[in-house]
Write a protein that holds these residues in place. Sequence first.
Motif, short mmCIF file in Angstrom:
data_model
loop_
_atom_site.label_atom_id
_atom_site.label_comp_id
_atom_site.label_asym_id
_atom_site.label_seq_id
_atom_site.Cartn_x
_atom_site.Cartn_y
_atom_site.Cartn_z
N ASN A 90 2.54 62.67 -5.12
CA ASN A 90 2.07 64.00 -5.50
C ASN A 90 2.47 64.35 -6.93
OD1 ASN A 90 4.76 64.08 -4.57
ND2 ASN A 90 4.60 66.22 -3.98
N ARG A 91 3.13 63.43 -7.65
CA ARG A 91 3.54 63.67 -9.04
C ARG A 91 3.23 62.51 -10.00
NH1 ARG A 91 3.35 67.90 -7.23
NH2 ARG A 91 5.03 69.22 -6.55
N ARG A 92 3.19 61.28 -9.49
CA ARG A 92 3.08 60.11 -10.36
C ARG A 92 2.15 59.04 -9.78
NH1 ARG A 92 8.88 57.72 -10.98
NH2 ARG A 92 9.03 58.34 -8.81
N LEU A 93 1.76 58.14 -10.65
CA LEU A 93 1.09 56.91 -10.27
C LEU A 93 2.11 55.81 -10.50
CD1 LEU A 93 -2.44 55.89 -10.92
CD2 LEU A 93 -0.70 54.42 -11.86
N ILE A 94 2.34 54.95 -9.49
CA ILE A 94 3.37 53.92 -9.57
C ILE A 94 2.77 52.59 -9.16
CG2 ILE A 94 5.60 53.14 -8.68
CD1 ILE A 94 6.19 56.12 -7.99
N ALA A 95 2.99 51.56 -9.96
CA ALA A 95 2.60 50.20 -9.62
C ALA A 95 3.86 49.34 -9.62
CB ALA A 95 1.57 49.67 -10.61
N ASN A 96 4.05 48.59 -8.55
CA ASN A 96 5.21 47.73 -8.42
C ASN A 96 4.73 46.28 -8.48
OD1 ASN A 96 7.41 46.22 -7.64
ND2 ASN A 96 7.89 47.46 -5.85
N ASN A 97 5.10 45.56 -9.52
CA ASN A 97 4.68 44.16 -9.64
C ASN A 97 5.75 43.20 -9.15
OD1 ASN A 97 6.53 44.21 -11.73
ND2 ASN A 97 5.10 43.60 -13.32
N THR A 98 6.68 43.68 -8.36
CA THR A 98 7.83 42.98 -7.76
C THR A 98 8.92 42.64 -8.78
OG1 THR A 98 7.01 40.69 -7.88
CG2 THR A 98 6.35 41.98 -5.95
N VAL A 99 8.68 42.87 -10.06
CA VAL A 99 9.70 42.68 -11.08
C VAL A 99 10.20 44.04 -11.56
CG1 VAL A 99 10.20 41.75 -13.37
CG2 VAL A 99 8.70 40.50 -11.81
N PHE B 241 -3.45 43.75 -11.12
CA PHE B 241 -3.65 44.88 -12.03
C PHE B 241 -3.24 44.45 -13.43
CE2 PHE B 241 0.78 45.62 -10.98
CZ PHE B 241 1.34 46.26 -12.08
N GLY B 242 -3.78 45.18 -14.41
CA GLY B 242 -3.50 44.84 -15.79
C GLY B 242 -3.66 46.03 -16.71
N LEU C 137 -0.64 42.21 -15.53
CA LEU C 137 0.64 42.86 -15.31
C LEU C 137 1.21 42.56 -13.93
CD1 LEU C 137 0.00 46.40 -16.86
CD2 LEU C 137 1.22 44.47 -17.89
N GLY C 138 0.34 42.33 -12.94
CA GLY C 138 0.81 42.08 -11.59
C GLY C 138 -0.26 41.45 -10.73
N GLY C 139 0.15 40.61 -9.79
CA GLY C 139 -0.78 39.90 -8.93
C GLY C 139 -0.88 40.45 -7.52
N HIS C 140 -1.28 39.58 -6.60
CA HIS C 140 -1.58 40.00 -5.23
C HIS C 140 -0.35 40.45 -4.44
CE1 HIS C 140 -0.35 35.84 -4.62
NE2 HIS C 140 -0.08 36.18 -3.38
N THR C 141 0.84 40.20 -4.91
CA THR C 141 2.04 40.70 -4.23
C THR C 141 2.42 42.10 -4.71
OG1 THR C 141 3.47 39.62 -5.83
CG2 THR C 141 2.95 38.38 -3.82
N SER C 142 1.66 42.64 -5.66
CA SER C 142 1.94 43.98 -6.19
C SER C 142 1.58 45.05 -5.17
CB SER C 142 1.12 44.22 -7.46
OG SER C 142 1.46 43.29 -8.45
#
Length: 133
Positions: free
Chosen positions: A54-63, A35-36, A43-48
């Motif tokens: 029900n309130r937010r969109l969250i992306a975890n890029n492991t950092v 994702f970017g 911003l994040g690769g395949h380990t993301s």
Amino acid sequence: MNAAFLDSLPEVRSDLGPALAAGERVVFAARPACFGTETDAFLGGHTSKFYLTNRRLIANNTVGLWTVELATDIASCAIVENGIPFLKSTVVRVDLNKEVVYGDGQGVLRGFRFYLAKRDGDRFAALMGSALR
């Protein structure tokens, strides 16, 4: 935002436990290829991991966690297909209402691009379409 729609969805398992607010639960989870930003700055690769609560969109890029509020921060969401036939990638574009500064001023973004499997992208776009009505 149609909060009642999101509140009616079943919860899916995730590892976000402590990061969730009271009454918040994950209703969609996927692993993006990457994702970017809206300009495809990485911003994040395949380990993301990628979540819709029900309130937010969250992306975890492991950092760290990239998080935006559904009710106030998201302007639109759409599927964009890139590439030529048989080699297309499904990109979910999420546009924000305001600029977000990240990395202690290293960058600014106005949206995200999530490279998801077609099935996950279609499901997420459908959920967002219903939620943003």
